[in-house]
Design a protein around this motif. Structure first.
Motif, PDB file in Angstrom:
ATOM      1  N   GLU A 151       0.828  -1.204   0.000  1.00 13.28           N
ATOM      2  CA  GLU A 151       0.000   0.000   0.000  1.00 13.28           C
ATOM      3  C   GLU A 151       0.869   1.262   0.000  1.00 13.28           C
ATOM      4  OE1 GLU A 151      -2.479  -0.404   3.384  1.00 13.28           O
ATOM      5  OE2 GLU A 151      -3.662  -2.068   2.554  1.00 13.28           O
ATOM      6  N   VAL A 152       1.954   1.228   0.812  1.00 14.10           N
ATOM      7  CA  VAL A 152       2.858   2.380   0.845  1.00 14.10           C
ATOM      8  C   VAL A 152       3.528   2.570  -0.521  1.00 14.10           C
ATOM      9  CG1 VAL A 152       5.000   3.275   1.827  1.00 14.10           C
ATOM     10  CG2 VAL A 152       3.302   2.220   3.315  1.00 14.10           C
ATOM     11  N   PHE A 153       3.956   1.465  -1.157  1.00 12.14           N
ATOM     12  CA  PHE A 153       4.595   1.558  -2.465  1.00 12.14           C
ATOM     13  C   PHE A 153       3.620   2.096  -3.515  1.00 12.14           C
ATOM     14  CE2 PHE A 153       5.980  -0.396  -6.514  1.00 12.14           C
ATOM     15  CZ  PHE A 153       7.228   0.207  -6.599  1.00 12.14           C
ATOM     16  N   ALA A 154       2.375   1.637  -3.456  1.00 18.22           N
ATOM     17  CA  ALA A 154       1.361   2.137  -4.388  1.00 18.22           C
ATOM     18  C   ALA A 154       1.139   3.630  -4.181  1.00 18.22           C
ATOM     19  CB  ALA A 154       0.056   1.361  -4.203  1.00 18.22           C
ATOM     20  N   GLY A 155       1.157   4.049  -2.913  1.00 19.24           N
ATOM     21  CA  GLY A 155       1.010   5.477  -2.639  1.00 19.24           C
ATOM     22  C   GLY A 155       2.164   6.279  -3.209  1.00 19.24           C
ATOM     23  N   ARG A 156       3.371   5.740  -3.151  1.00 23.23           N
ATOM     24  CA  ARG A 156       4.523   6.422  -3.735  1.00 23.23           C
ATOM     25  C   ARG A 156       4.356   6.592  -5.248  1.00 23.23           C
ATOM     26  NH1 ARG A 156      10.083   6.317  -0.985  1.00 23.23           N
ATOM     27  NH2 ARG A 156       9.472   6.695   1.172  1.00 23.23           N
ATOM     28  N   LEU A 157       3.837   5.558  -5.901  1.00 19.54           N
ATOM     29  CA  LEU A 157       3.617   5.657  -7.345  1.00 19.54           C
ATOM     30  C   LEU A 157       2.630   6.766  -7.677  1.00 19.54           C
ATOM     31  CD1 LEU A 157       3.424   1.869  -8.351  1.00 19.54           C
ATOM     32  CD2 LEU A 157       5.294   3.460  -8.793  1.00 19.54           C
ATOM     33  N   HIS A 158       1.557   6.879  -6.893  1.00 21.27           N
ATOM     34  CA  HIS A 158       0.553   7.909  -7.141  1.00 21.27           C
ATOM     35  C   HIS A 158       1.110   9.320  -6.914  1.00 21.27           C
ATOM     36  CE1 HIS A 158      -2.617   4.593  -6.390  1.00 21.27           C
ATOM     37  NE2 HIS A 158      -2.645   4.919  -7.684  1.00 21.27           N
ATOM     38  N   GLU A 159       2.141   9.437  -6.060  1.00 22.42           N
ATOM     39  CA  GLU A 159       2.682  10.755  -5.714  1.00 22.42           C
ATOM     40  C   GLU A 159       3.749  11.234  -6.692  1.00 22.42           C
ATOM     41  OE1 GLU A 159       4.160  10.215  -1.816  1.00 22.42           O
ATOM     42  OE2 GLU A 159       2.173  10.059  -0.868  1.00 22.42           O
ATOM     43  N   LEU A 160       4.135  10.431  -7.702  1.00 21.08           N
ATOM     44  CA  LEU A 160       5.174  10.831  -8.655  1.00 21.08           C
ATOM     45  C   LEU A 160       4.737  12.039  -9.474  1.00 21.08           C
ATOM     46  CD1 LEU A 160       6.331   7.350 -10.033  1.00 21.08           C
ATOM     47  CD2 LEU A 160       7.547   8.827  -8.432  1.00 21.08           C
ATOM     48  N   LYS A 167      10.680   9.795 -16.872  1.00 23.83           N
ATOM     49  CA  LYS A 167      11.961   9.101 -16.752  1.00 23.83           C
ATOM     50  C   LYS A 167      11.778   7.598 -16.556  1.00 23.83           C
ATOM     51  CE  LYS A 167      14.564  13.019 -14.898  1.00 23.83           C
ATOM     52  NZ  LYS A 167      15.312  13.537 -13.739  1.00 23.83           N
ATOM     53  N   LEU A 168      10.758   7.219 -15.790  1.00 18.41           N
ATOM     54  CA  LEU A 168      10.551   5.814 -15.481  1.00 18.41           C
ATOM     55  C   LEU A 168       9.905   5.035 -16.627  1.00 18.41           C
ATOM     56  CD1 LEU A 168       9.396   6.019 -11.760  1.00 18.41           C
ATOM     57  CD2 LEU A 168      11.411   4.834 -12.602  1.00 18.41           C
ATOM     58  N   MET A 169       8.980   5.638 -17.376  1.00 20.51           N
ATOM     59  CA  MET A 169       8.210   4.908 -18.376  1.00 20.51           C
ATOM     60  C   MET A 169       8.475   5.429 -19.778  1.00 20.51           C
ATOM     61  SD  MET A 169       6.903   2.769 -16.365  1.00 20.51           S
ATOM     62  CE  MET A 169       5.916   1.887 -17.559  1.00 20.51           C
ATOM     63  N   ASN A 170       9.719   5.731 -20.088  1.00 19.59           N
ATOM     64  CA  ASN A 170      10.069   6.258 -21.402  1.00 19.59           C
ATOM     65  C   ASN A 170      10.594   5.174 -22.332  1.00 19.59           C
ATOM     66  OD1 ASN A 170      10.264   8.304 -23.310  1.00 19.59           O
ATOM     67  ND2 ASN A 170      12.384   8.764 -22.771  1.00 19.59           N
ATOM     68  N   GLY A 171      10.543   3.908 -21.896  1.00 22.31           N
ATOM     69  CA  GLY A 171      11.042   2.822 -22.726  1.00 22.31           C
ATOM     70  C   GLY A 171       9.929   1.885 -23.141  1.00 22.31           C
ATOM     71  N   ILE A 191      -0.470  -3.474  -6.877  1.00 21.80           N
ATOM     72  CA  ILE A 191       0.642  -2.777  -7.531  1.00 21.80           C
ATOM     73  C   ILE A 191       0.351  -2.566  -9.008  1.00 21.80           C
ATOM     74  CG2 ILE A 191       3.084  -2.961  -8.158  1.00 21.80           C
ATOM     75  CD1 ILE A 191       3.527  -4.405  -5.516  1.00 21.80           C
ATOM     76  N   GLN A 192      -0.200  -3.581  -9.684  1.00 19.50           N
ATOM     77  CA  GLN A 192      -0.547  -3.435 -11.106  1.00 19.50           C
ATOM     78  C   GLN A 192      -1.555  -2.311 -11.315  1.00 19.50           C
ATOM     79  OE1 GLN A 192      -1.821  -7.399 -12.129  1.00 19.50           O
ATOM     80  NE2 GLN A 192       0.182  -7.936 -13.005  1.00 19.50           N
ATOM     81  N   GLN A 193      -2.534  -2.208 -10.405  1.00 15.87           N
ATOM     82  CA  GLN A 193      -3.530  -1.144 -10.519  1.00 15.87           C
ATOM     83  C   GLN A 193      -2.879   0.230 -10.351  1.00 15.87           C
ATOM     84  OE1 GLN A 193      -6.852  -1.601  -7.853  1.00 15.87           O
ATOM     85  NE2 GLN A 193      -7.807   0.332  -8.463  1.00 15.87           N
ATOM     86  N   ALA A 194      -1.932   0.327  -9.379  1.00 16.01           N
ATOM     87  CA  ALA A 194      -1.251   1.605  -9.163  1.00 16.01           C
ATOM     88  C   ALA A 194      -0.412   1.972 -10.388  1.00 16.01           C
ATOM     89  CB  ALA A 194      -0.370   1.521  -7.912  1.00 16.01           C
ATOM     90  N   LEU A 195       0.232   0.981 -11.007  1.00 16.94           N
ATOM     91  CA  LEU A 195       1.019   1.246 -12.209  1.00 16.94           C
ATOM     92  C   LEU A 195       0.131   1.701 -13.362  1.00 16.94           C
ATOM     93  CD1 LEU A 195       3.565  -1.740 -12.150  1.00 16.94           C
ATOM     94  CD2 LEU A 195       4.117   0.686 -11.917  1.00 16.94           C
ATOM     95  N   SER A 196      -1.028   1.052 -13.527  1.00 14.88           N
ATOM     96  CA  SER A 196      -1.941   1.427 -14.616  1.00 14.88           C
ATOM     97  C   SER A 196      -2.472   2.838 -14.429  1.00 14.88           C
ATOM     98  CB  SER A 196      -3.104   0.430 -14.684  1.00 14.88           C
ATOM     99  OG  SER A 196      -2.635  -0.881 -14.958  1.00 14.88           O
ATOM    100  N   GLU A 197      -2.749   3.195 -13.177  1.00 11.54           N
ATOM    101  CA  GLU A 197      -3.268   4.534 -12.916  1.00 11.54           C
ATOM    102  C   GLU A 197      -2.177   5.596 -13.084  1.00 11.54           C
ATOM    103  OE1 GLU A 197      -4.816   4.229  -9.009  1.00 11.54           O
ATOM    104  OE2 GLU A 197      -6.602   3.071  -9.599  1.00 11.54           O
ATOM    105  N   THR A 198      -0.934   5.225 -12.711  1.00 11.44           N
ATOM    106  CA  THR A 198       0.167   6.192 -12.811  1.00 11.44           C
ATOM    107  C   THR A 198       0.720   6.248 -14.233  1.00 11.44           C
ATOM    108  OG1 THR A 198       0.741   5.705 -10.509  1.00 11.44           O
ATOM    109  CG2 THR A 198       2.376   6.881 -11.822  1.00 11.44           C
ATOM    110  N   PHE A 199       0.853   5.101 -14.892  1.00 12.75           N
ATOM    111  CA  PHE A 199       1.413   5.019 -16.247  1.00 12.75           C
ATOM    112  C   PHE A 199       0.400   4.320 -17.159  1.00 12.75           C
ATOM    113  CE2 PHE A 199       4.812   4.417 -13.080  1.00 12.75           C
ATOM    114  CZ  PHE A 199       5.549   5.572 -13.294  1.00 12.75           C
ATOM    115  N   PRO A 200      -0.573   5.026 -17.685  1.00 12.03           N
ATOM    116  CA  PRO A 200      -1.630   4.400 -18.502  1.00 12.03           C
ATOM    117  C   PRO A 200      -1.075   3.629 -19.700  1.00 12.03           C
ATOM    118  CG  PRO A 200      -2.218   6.660 -17.938  1.00 12.03           C
ATOM    119  CD  PRO A 200      -0.794   6.478 -17.545  1.00 12.03           C
ATOM    120  N   GLU A 201       0.099   3.995 -20.227  1.00  7.03           N
ATOM    121  CA  GLU A 201       0.632   3.354 -21.422  1.00  7.03           C
ATOM    122  C   GLU A 201       1.818   2.437 -21.112  1.00  7.03           C
ATOM    123  OE1 GLU A 201       1.606   6.400 -24.173  1.00  7.03           O
ATOM    124  OE2 GLU A 201      -0.450   7.136 -24.372  1.00  7.03           O
ATOM    125  N   HIS A 202       1.882   1.880 -19.910  1.00  3.37           N
ATOM    126  CA  HIS A 202       3.016   1.013 -19.583  1.00  3.37           C
ATOM    127  C   HIS A 202       2.882  -0.320 -20.328  1.00  3.37           C
ATOM    128  CE1 HIS A 202       1.139  -2.022 -16.923  1.00  3.37           C
ATOM    129  NE2 HIS A 202       0.260  -1.052 -16.667  1.00  3.37           N
TER     130      HIS A 202
END
Length: 255
Positions: A151-160, A167-171, A191-202
């Motif tokens: 949960e803490v890691f997901a929160g960090r992703l949302h705060e980027l 920088k993280l999703m440029n590849g 975690i997958q949900q947090a990534l999808s919300e933070t990086f829609p095109e990952h």
């Protein structure tokens, strides 16, 4: 009274015969004996003079030899003194080098022991922190430590911010998520949900277990890393404990 020439002649003849006899049998041998004695004395004096001269030469040679031996003795003493001084300096240098080597080894051993102690403290601290955190979260929040970390890691992703996201999703490679523990399907979903919300095109995500993260999770993508771990806090604690130990450790005085 008339002179008796016959008697005078006879007496004169007797006198001449007597003189001849004295010269022939008395004065001659005596004179010869005197000459021989004088010659013998002269030879003895000459021999004595020769021996005296030889003795004088021998005395000079002996004196010269004595002086040479004295000089040789002084040279040997000076050489022996110099060699002894050189040997003393050599021994002192060797002793100093050995002492330096012993001090260096002692210092190295102390540093090694200090490093081992620090590693032991850090390892014990990690274990204690992990145990306390797990129990505390389980007792107070009703959630497991792993779940709370996700949960803490997901929160960090949302705060980027946008720059960090670029920088993280440029590849075009899938992202890699590594955790100190095995994630459950539900935790992976969070975690997958947090990534999808933070990086829609990952481009997908892979999960991997890495125990040495020490209660942490990290995201690796495009050569960059975003992570959260108790080790981050332990590093600061380790530096503080190290400073405390260095302050308390008595200094080693060199003699």
């Amino acid at each position: 009274m008339p002179i008796d020439w016959f008697t005078v002649g006879a007496q004169l003849l007797n006198f001449l015969v007597l003189v001849w006899l004295l010269k022939r049998f008395l004065y001659g041998p005596i004179l010869d004996a005197i000459d021989k004695r004088e010659k013998r004395i002269a030879d003895e004096l000459a021999d004595a003079e020769t021996k005296r001269a030889e003795a004088e030469n021998e005395r000079e040679e002996y004196h010269t030899k004595i002086e040479g031996l004295d000089r040789q003795r002084d040279d040997l003493l000076a050489k022996a003194k110099d060699e002894a001084e050189d040997e003393r300096h050599k021994l002192m240098d060797e002793a100093r080098a050995e002492a330096d080597a012993v001090r260096a080894k002692r210092k190295e051993a102390l540093e090694h022991e200090h490093q081992k102690l620090m590693e032991k403290i850090a390892r014990r601290t990690r274990e204690e922190v992990f145990s306390i955190a797990r129990k505390t979260l389980g007792d107070l929040a009703g959630a497991s430590l792993e779940q709370r970390m996700c949960e803490v890691f997901a929160g960090r992703l949302h705060e980027l911010d946008d720059d960090a996201k670029m920088k993280l999703m440029n590849g075009g490679e899938p992202a890699l998520v590594r955790s100190a523990f095995h994630l459950t399907a539900e935790q992976e979903k969070v975690i997958q949900q947090a990534l999808s919300e933070t990086f829609p095109e990952h481009h997908g995500v892979r999960f991997e277990t890495k125990p040495d993260l020490v209660c942490g999770i990290e995201l690796l993508s495009n050569g960059k890393k975003l992570g959260w771990s108790i080790a981050d806090y332990l590093a600061s604690m380790e530096q503080s404990v190290g400073g405390l130990l260095e302050t308390k450790t008595p200094e080693t005085h060199e003699h």
